[in-house]
Design an enzyme around this catalytic site. Structure first.
Site, mmCIF file in Angstrom:
data_model
loop_
_atom_site.group_PDB
_atom_site.id
_atom_site.type_symbol
_atom_site.label_atom_id
_atom_site.label_comp_id
_atom_site.label_asym_id
_atom_site.label_seq_id
_atom_site.Cartn_x
_atom_site.Cartn_y
_atom_site.Cartn_z
ATOM 1 N N SER A 136 0.824 -1.214 0.000
ATOM 2 C CA SER A 136 0.000 0.000 0.000
ATOM 3 C C SER A 136 0.852 1.256 0.000
ATOM 4 O O SER A 136 2.015 1.255 0.417
ATOM 5 C CB SER A 136 -0.913 0.015 1.229
ATOM 6 O OG SER A 136 -1.621 -1.192 1.343
HETATM 7 N N1 SAH Z 1 -0.846 -4.922 3.950
HETATM 8 C C1 SAH Z 1 -0.015 -5.261 2.811
HETATM 9 C C2 SAH Z 1 -0.650 -4.937 1.489
HETATM 10 C C3 SAH Z 1 -1.876 -5.750 1.243
HETATM 11 S S1 SAH Z 1 -2.223 -6.159 -0.434
HETATM 12 C C4 SAH Z 1 1.361 -4.611 2.915
HETATM 13 O O1 SAH Z 1 1.632 -3.889 3.881
HETATM 14 O O2 SAH Z 1 2.186 -4.861 2.027
HETATM 15 C C5 SAH Z 1 -3.546 -7.270 -0.078
HETATM 16 C C6 SAH Z 1 -3.110 -8.635 0.331
HETATM 17 O O3 SAH Z 1 -4.257 -9.331 0.782
HETATM 18 C C7 SAH Z 1 -2.544 -9.458 -0.827
HETATM 19 O O4 SAH Z 1 -1.289 -9.937 -0.504
HETATM 20 C C8 SAH Z 1 -3.560 -10.575 -0.992
HETATM 21 O O5 SAH Z 1 -2.986 -11.805 -1.410
HETATM 22 C C9 SAH Z 1 -4.131 -10.677 0.412
HETATM 23 N N2 SAH Z 1 -5.452 -11.308 0.501
HETATM 24 C C10 SAH Z 1 -6.519 -11.169 -0.336
HETATM 25 N N3 SAH Z 1 -7.550 -11.909 0.097
HETATM 26 C C11 SAH Z 1 -7.153 -12.515 1.251
HETATM 27 C C12 SAH Z 1 -7.782 -13.423 2.167
HETATM 28 N N4 SAH Z 1 -9.022 -13.865 1.981
HETATM 29 N N5 SAH Z 1 -7.065 -13.848 3.231
HETATM 30 C C13 SAH Z 1 -5.796 -13.427 3.433
HETATM 31 N N6 SAH Z 1 -5.143 -12.572 2.602
HETATM 32 C C14 SAH Z 1 -5.817 -12.127 1.522
#
Ligand code: SAH
Length: 205
Positions: free
Chosen positions: A52
């Site tokens: 992000s």
């Molecule tokens: N917080 C992260 C950025 C998040 S991007 C950082 O600091 O880098 C969103 C993430 O959520 C992705 O890696 C994606 O694979 C994950 N994601 C999406 N759906 C999910 C789910 N149901 N359970 C766990 N992770 C999930």
């Protein structure tokens, strides 16, 4: 410069600003993006996901009003950057990721940075086993069309949950739920763009 950009965009919590300054974002981006690590933009990471934008990380962290005693749940580990920021402000962080490759890489980074109070779990954050929780704070960092009831149920009284709510493609509204003795209060904050939250553990990698 980094702090100044965040301040200009309206982040005023000194502890959050200091923490953002302390966590080396360049270790969470792809090697080819190191020079761009302190720009205020989201960047691509493995598995088609994104780390992000710093402003969004700072803003969500500020909205969580963390205390040192808090147990925090993050859905969407991604690079582990948000988890590293949370780890410095809370007692314990459980972060859940559906891609094994991302979970493993994040775990290694967090260990290297001595974030010993973070546990990275491979799993589906939308469908957690019932024995996990409750938490003082829950942060969802992938877009959900609706806030999952099974996350709200894991929130302590006095707890705060924050999540980007809206269509998977397009703009979502960062939404904050607070659990009080009287029930749930809901507040819509700012518009954001997150990658979608998808069901199940990812099959590839
Ligand atoms: N917080 C992260 C950025 C998040 S991007 C950082 O600091 O880098 C969103 C993430 O959520 C992705 O890696 C994606 O694979 C994950 N994601 C999406 N759906 C999910 C789910 N149901 N359970 C766990 N992770 C999930």
């Amino acid at each position: 410069m980094f702090q100044l950009t965040l301040r200009r965009r309206g982040i005023s919590d000194q502890t959050v600003l200091r923490t953002m300054e302390e966590v080396p974002r360049e270790l969470f981006v792809e090697a080819s993006d190191r020079e761009a690590a302190y720009r205020d933009s989201a960047l691509p990471i493995a598995c088609g996901q994104t780390i992000s934008q710093p402003f969004v990380v700072a803003y969500m962290t500020e909205q969580l009003q963390l205390q040192k005693s808090h147990r925090v749940l993050e859905i969407g580990t991604g690079s582990g950057y948000q988890a590293a920021v949370l780890s410095r402000l809370a007692r314990e962080v459980l972060t859940v990721e559906r891609y094994r490759m991302l979970a493993d890489a994040a775990r290694a980074r967090l260990e290297k940075l001595d974030c010993h109070n973070v546990e990275v779990m491979l799993g589906d954050g939308l469908n957690l086993p019932p024995n996990i929780g409750p938490f003082d704070r829950i942060i969802v960092t992938a877009a959900v069309e609706k806030i999952p009831e099974n996350l709200v149920e894991r929130l302590e009284v006095g707890g705060i949950l924050i999540a980007p709510v809206g269509p998977h493609q397009g703009v979502q509204t960062l939404t904050r739920l607070s659990r009080t003795e009287a029930g749930i209060e809901r507040k819509e904050l700012v518009e954001v763009r997150f990658v979608p939250a998808l069901p199940g553990v990812a099959r590839e990698l």
